[in-house]
Scaffold this active site. Structure first.
Site, PDB file in Angstrom:
ATOM      1  NE  ARG A 103      12.173  35.544  19.919  1.00 43.34           N
ATOM      2  CZ  ARG A 103      12.563  34.733  18.932  1.00 43.34           C
ATOM      3  NH1 ARG A 103      13.840  34.501  18.737  1.00 43.34           N
ATOM      4  NH2 ARG A 103      11.677  34.170  18.146  1.00 43.34           N
ATOM      5  CG  HIS A 130       7.492  30.935  18.900  1.00 37.16           C
ATOM      6  ND1 HIS A 130       7.193  32.253  18.591  1.00 37.16           N
ATOM      7  CD2 HIS A 130       8.583  30.617  18.156  1.00 37.16           C
ATOM      8  CE1 HIS A 130       8.076  32.708  17.718  1.00 37.16           C
ATOM      9  NE2 HIS A 130       8.928  31.741  17.436  1.00 37.16           N
ATOM     10  CD  GLN A 133       7.880  29.063  13.819  1.00 39.76           C
ATOM     11  OE1 GLN A 133       8.694  29.961  13.921  1.00 39.76           O
ATOM     12  NE2 GLN A 133       7.659  28.437  12.667  1.00 39.76           N
ATOM     13  CG  ASP A 222      12.374  24.028  18.306  1.00 43.91           C
ATOM     14  OD1 ASP A 222      13.344  24.515  17.680  1.00 43.91           O
ATOM     15  OD2 ASP A 222      11.777  24.643  19.212  1.00 43.91           O
ATOM     16  CB  CYS A 262      10.167  26.924  14.521  1.00 46.34           C
ATOM     17  SG  CYS A 262      11.302  26.515  15.875  1.00 46.34           S
ATOM     18  NE  ARG A 290       7.092  33.391  12.748  1.00 43.85           N
ATOM     19  CZ  ARG A 290       7.988  33.583  13.715  1.00 43.85           C
ATOM     20  NH1 ARG A 290       8.978  32.742  13.858  1.00 43.85           N
ATOM     21  NH2 ARG A 290       7.880  34.606  14.557  1.00 43.85           N
TER      22      ARG A 290
END
Ligand code: CP
Ligand code: NVA
Length: 304
Positions: A103, A130, A133, A222, A262, A290
């Site tokens: 990340r 991402h 996700q 988001d 998310c 996830r």
């Protein structure tokens, strides 16, 4: 050849469907001890330059459930944080572990890791994409609707990393996506061009959230202030004021609409409490998925 997941578009639509099928199976087999042989003896280094709840926990639990082991490596605690090069980090970790998840702030960091690693590298969020996700999101949509092709997906808010990966997924999976962002905060032109070149779905960018939400099967949002954007927080909160997923907006969507986020959410900003906790919310399934979807990714990349 090394196999990485840096962009959702590293996968073909067939590969995405195979991952989702496998994720469904692994979800049904959550308590099956036989799964512990899938990654037995394998280790995954997980590098984090930024905080994480879902990504960190899903990677660690996935490795444990599949019989392997995950190492949490905060970039502050490893030599990368003191200036060891990305290339040397990738080369050394490749001698020690069977996969790397990272990340990062800058997308080029995870690309560089992948260039120099000889084990698979997974992008577990960059400023540009991402992909992990989005696999969980697709899994959740398919659970709810039974299919992906033709779904109308409205994205309301920032044209950020999660939005970018959703756009590419929409193009790959034949979905109709409408993105509503304030002027200047829309998705990256490169992503829109790439989506065009992938064919399949359609992606339209508008500024009116109602236009995006009209008839939508999925309304997604988001945070307005992603990790790394903190210095612009006040300006962003001002610009995004009318881009909130709330009960009024949902009245324009399909009767069967599901709401996705998310997480982490800023309740009262991009989404209201009543929507987040209400009957249309698929958000907790999305978080749980996830775990199941990343297991399918780890198996695909690390069992060779
Ligand atoms: N959705 C997501 O990636 O959450 P975390 O930042 O908690 O990992
Ligand atoms: N867009 C958000 C997603 C967090 C999971 C961020 O990058 O901070």
């Amino acid at each position: 050849m090394n196999l990485n997941l840096i962009s959702i578009a590293d996968l073909s639509s067939e590969e995405i469907l195979a991952i989702l099928d496998r994720a469904d199976k692994l979800k049904a087999r959550r308590n099956d001890a036989a799964c512990r042989s899938i990654l037995a003896g394998k280790s995954l280094a997980t590098i984090f330059e930024k905080p994480s709840t879902r990504t960190r926990v899903s990677l660690e639990v996935a490795m444990t459930d599949l019989g392997g082991h995950a190492l949490y490596l905060s970039s502050k605690d490893i030599q990368l944080g003191r200036g060891e090069t990305i290339a040397d980090t990738a080369r050394v970790l490749s001698r020690l572990v069977h996969g790397i998840a990272a990340r990062v702030y800058d997308h080029s960091t995870v690309e560089e890791l992948a260039r120099h690693a000889t084990v698979p590298v997974i992008n577990s969020l960059s400023d540009f994409e991402h992909p992990c996700q989005i696999l969980a999101d697709l899994m959740t949509m398919r659970e709810r609707f039974g299919h992906l092709e033709g779904l109308k997906v409205a994205w309301v808010g920032d044209g950020n990393n999660v939005c970018n990966s959703t756009i590419l997924a929409a193009a790959l999976m034949g979905m109709e996506m409408r993105v509503a962002s304030p002027p200047g905060y829309g998705p990256d032109r490169k992503i829109l061009d790439q989506a065009d070149s992938l064919g399949g779905g359609t992606v339209i960018v508008v500024t009116d959230p109602v236009k995006a939400a009209r008839g939508a099967d999925v309304v997604e949002t988001d945070t307005w202030v992603s990790m790394g954007d903190e210095a612009e927080a006040a300006k962003r909160v001002e610009a995004f004021g009318r881009y909130q997923v709330n009960a009024d907006l949902l009245r324009h969507a399909s009767d069967d609409v599901i709401v996705m986020h998310c997480l982490p959410a800023h309740r009262g900003q991009e989404i209201t409490d009543d929507v987040m906790d209400g009957p249309r919310s698929a958000i907790l399934d999305e978080s749980e998925n996830r775990l199941h979807s990343v297991k399918a990714v780890l198996e695909k990349l690390m069992v060779r």
